[in-house]
Design a protein around this motif. Structure first.
Motif, PDB file in Angstrom:
ATOM      1  N   THR A   1     -35.355  19.108   9.927  1.00  0.00           N
ATOM      2  CA  THR A   1     -33.977  19.198  10.133  1.00  0.00           C
ATOM      3  C   THR A   1     -34.017  18.982  11.503  1.00  0.00           C
ATOM      4  N   ALA A   2     -34.713  19.398  12.171  1.00  0.00           N
ATOM      5  CA  ALA A   2     -34.778  19.527  13.659  1.00  0.00           C
ATOM      6  C   ALA A   2     -35.124  18.651  14.217  1.00  0.00           C
ATOM      7  N   GLU A   3     -36.400  17.675  13.378  1.00  0.00           N
ATOM      8  CA  GLU A   3     -37.066  16.643  14.304  1.00  0.00           C
ATOM      9  C   GLU A   3     -35.793  15.632  14.211  1.00  0.00           C
ATOM     10  N   ASN A   4     -35.026  15.532  12.487  1.00  0.00           N
ATOM     11  CA  ASN A   4     -34.176  14.945  12.330  1.00  0.00           C
ATOM     12  C   ASN A   4     -33.328  15.356  11.906  1.00  0.00           C
ATOM     13  N   PRO A   5     -32.072  15.076  13.349  1.00  0.00           N
ATOM     14  CA  PRO A   5     -30.488  15.957  13.292  1.00  0.00           C
ATOM     15  C   PRO A   5     -30.128  14.747  12.486  1.00  0.00           C
ATOM     16  N   PRO A   6     -29.312  15.543  11.379  1.00  0.00           N
ATOM     17  CA  PRO A   6     -27.956  14.835  11.097  1.00  0.00           C
ATOM     18  C   PRO A   6     -27.751  13.583  11.996  1.00  0.00           C
ATOM     19  N   ALA A   7     -26.099  13.267  11.966  1.00  0.00           N
ATOM     20  CA  ALA A   7     -25.719  11.914  12.641  1.00  0.00           C
ATOM     21  C   ALA A   7     -24.683  12.396  12.639  1.00  0.00           C
ATOM     22  N   ALA A   8     -23.868  12.681  14.173  1.00  0.00           N
ATOM     23  CA  ALA A   8     -23.137  12.846  14.350  1.00  0.00           C
ATOM     24  C   ALA A   8     -21.740  12.145  13.080  1.00  0.00           C
ATOM     25  N   GLY A   9     -20.830  13.547  13.197  1.00  0.00           N
ATOM     26  CA  GLY A   9     -20.152  12.586  11.758  1.00  0.00           C
ATOM     27  C   GLY A   9     -20.791  12.992  10.778  1.00  0.00           C
ATOM     28  N   ALA A  10     -22.061  12.599   9.803  1.00  0.00           N
ATOM     29  CA  ALA A  10     -22.417  12.979   8.743  1.00  0.00           C
ATOM     30  C   ALA A  10     -21.405  14.052   8.380  1.00  0.00           C
ATOM     31  N   ALA A  11     -22.441  13.675   6.922  1.00  0.00           N
ATOM     32  CA  ALA A  11     -21.468  14.426   5.634  1.00  0.00           C
ATOM     33  C   ALA A  11     -23.177  15.013   5.427  1.00  0.00           C
ATOM     34  N   THR A  12     -22.385  16.480   5.104  1.00  0.00           N
ATOM     35  CA  THR A  12     -23.886  17.378   4.600  1.00  0.00           C
ATOM     36  C   THR A  12     -23.476  17.730   3.132  1.00  0.00           C
ATOM     37  N   ALA A  13     -24.716  17.473   2.231  1.00  0.00           N
ATOM     38  CA  ALA A  13     -23.923  17.909   0.864  1.00  0.00           C
ATOM     39  C   ALA A  13     -24.363  19.493   1.037  1.00  0.00           C
ATOM     40  N   THR A  14     -23.754  20.470   0.701  1.00  0.00           N
ATOM     41  CA  THR A  14     -23.389  21.779   0.126  1.00  0.00           C
ATOM     42  C   THR A  14     -23.584  21.419  -1.424  1.00  0.00           C
ATOM     43  N   VAL A  15     -24.210  22.664  -1.911  1.00  0.00           N
ATOM     44  CA  VAL A  15     -24.384  23.295  -3.823  1.00  0.00           C
ATOM     45  C   VAL A  15     -23.764  24.622  -3.390  1.00  0.00           C
ATOM     46  N   ALA A  16     -22.526  24.817  -4.573  1.00  0.00           N
ATOM     47  CA  ALA A  16     -22.129  25.748  -4.179  1.00  0.00           C
ATOM     48  C   ALA A  16     -22.676  26.446  -5.486  1.00  0.00           C
ATOM     49  N   PRO A  17     -22.333  27.954  -4.998  1.00  0.00           N
ATOM     50  CA  PRO A  17     -22.865  28.961  -6.088  1.00  0.00           C
ATOM     51  C   PRO A  17     -22.665  28.564  -7.232  1.00  0.00           C
ATOM     52  N   ALA A  18     -23.410  29.296  -8.078  1.00  0.00           N
ATOM     53  CA  ALA A  18     -22.861  29.355  -9.299  1.00  0.00           C
ATOM     54  C   ALA A  18     -22.319  30.636  -9.765  1.00  0.00           C
ATOM     55  N   ALA A  19     -21.292  30.309 -10.652  1.00  0.00           N
ATOM     56  CA  ALA A  19     -20.096  31.611 -10.682  1.00  0.00           C
ATOM     57  C   ALA A  19     -20.575  32.437 -11.815  1.00  0.00           C
ATOM     58  N   PRO A  20     -20.194  33.916 -11.923  1.00  0.00           N
ATOM     59  CA  PRO A  20     -20.957  34.820 -12.494  1.00  0.00           C
ATOM     60  C   PRO A  20     -20.339  34.835 -13.779  1.00  0.00           C
ATOM     61  N   VAL A  21     -21.185  34.546 -14.524  1.00  0.00           N
ATOM     62  CA  VAL A  21     -20.599  34.482 -16.254  1.00  0.00           C
ATOM     63  C   VAL A  21     -20.296  36.360 -16.654  1.00  0.00           C
ATOM     64  N   GLU A  22     -19.211  35.957 -17.403  1.00  0.00           N
ATOM     65  CA  GLU A  22     -18.569  36.944 -18.454  1.00  0.00           C
ATOM     66  C   GLU A  22     -17.608  36.329 -19.659  1.00  0.00           C
ATOM     67  N   LEU A  23     -17.956  37.253 -20.784  1.00  0.00           N
ATOM     68  CA  LEU A  23     -18.118  37.662 -22.063  1.00  0.00           C
ATOM     69  C   LEU A  23     -17.503  38.837 -21.790  1.00  0.00           C
ATOM     70  N   ARG A  24     -15.677  38.931 -22.488  1.00  0.00           N
ATOM     71  CA  ARG A  24     -15.638  39.822 -23.846  1.00  0.00           C
ATOM     72  C   ARG A  24     -15.737  40.166 -24.728  1.00  0.00           C
ATOM     73  N   ALA A  25     -16.417  41.400 -25.118  1.00  0.00           N
ATOM     74  CA  ALA A  25     -16.640  41.005 -26.550  1.00  0.00           C
ATOM     75  C   ALA A  25     -15.748  42.650 -27.362  1.00  0.00           C
ATOM     76  N   ARG A  26     -16.225  43.040 -29.143  1.00  0.00           N
ATOM     77  CA  ARG A  26     -15.556  44.135 -29.097  1.00  0.00           C
ATOM     78  C   ARG A  26     -17.051  44.354 -29.285  1.00  0.00           C
ATOM     79  N   ALA A  27     -16.958  45.853 -29.945  1.00  0.00           N
ATOM     80  CA  ALA A  27     -18.251  46.992 -29.457  1.00  0.00           C
ATOM     81  C   ALA A  27     -17.504  47.730 -30.894  1.00  0.00           C
ATOM     82  N   ARG A  28     -18.847  48.311 -31.990  1.00  0.00           N
ATOM     83  CA  ARG A  28     -18.056  49.032 -32.514  1.00  0.00           C
ATOM     84  C   ARG A  28     -19.059  50.361 -32.337  1.00  0.00           C
ATOM     85  N   VAL A  29     -18.753  51.892 -31.962  1.00  0.00           N
ATOM     86  CA  VAL A  29     -19.848  52.704 -31.922  1.00  0.00           C
ATOM     87  C   VAL A  29     -19.445  53.332 -32.697  1.00  0.00           C
ATOM     88  N   ILE A  30     -20.332  53.855 -32.854  1.00  0.00           N
ATOM     89  CA  ILE A  30     -21.326  54.326 -34.464  1.00  0.00           C
ATOM     90  C   ILE A  30     -21.980  55.786 -33.845  1.00  0.00           C
TER      91      ILE A  30
END
Length: 136
Positions: free
Chosen positions: A4-33
């Motif tokens: 990247t330092a040797e070949n910086p992106p051209a002015a106005g060039a778009a850089t790809a960014t990866v969105a972070p993965a969203a957390p996983v949540e799942l509602r469940a029913r549990a039985r207390v024994i």
């Protein structure tokens, strides 16, 4: 020197960014024994964050806690997965299959032990979502 330092992106060039993965949540029913032949069903929230890829969380609502706060347990995802097949765990959290369709999760604290039963299908669905999230 980095590429990247040797070949910086051209002015106005778009850089790809990866969105972070969203957390996983799942509602469940549990039985207390308990010793009582009638069981109590309680809501539980299964939670996974890509920021902590080795851990899962099980959260029980505040109204079940003497302190009036959410009761959250954090333990290795691998323990939950292994416990669906064979008894696993030696510390605060232990998991084992209970027949073909349920699993027991046992939580140990200084205040005592809570034994809860989940449907294995729900736990497997949650685990599948956590692995799918981690591969994005």
């Amino acid at each position: 020197m980095s590429a990247t330092a040797e070949n910086p992106p051209a002015a106005g060039a778009a850089t790809a960014t990866v969105a972070p993965a969203a957390p996983v949540e799942l509602r469940a029913r549990a039985r207390v024994i308990t010793d009582d032949p009638l069981y109590r069903t309680v809501p539980a929230l299964l939670r996974f964050s890509p920021d902590e890829p080795l851990a899962v969380r099980v959260v029980f609502p505040a109204d079940l806690s003497p302190e009036g706060t959410d009761n959250e347990w954090v333990f290795p995802r691998a323990l939950l997965e292994a416990g669906l097949l064979t008894p696993t765990g030696t510390g605060d959290v232990r998991v084992w299959p209970c027949g073909r369709v349920q699993a027991i999760v046992e939580f140990h604290s200084p205040e005592g032990v809570a034994v809860v039963q989940f449907d294995i299908a729900v736990l497997r669905r949650f685990l599948r979502r956590t692995y799918a999230c981690a591969t994005r």
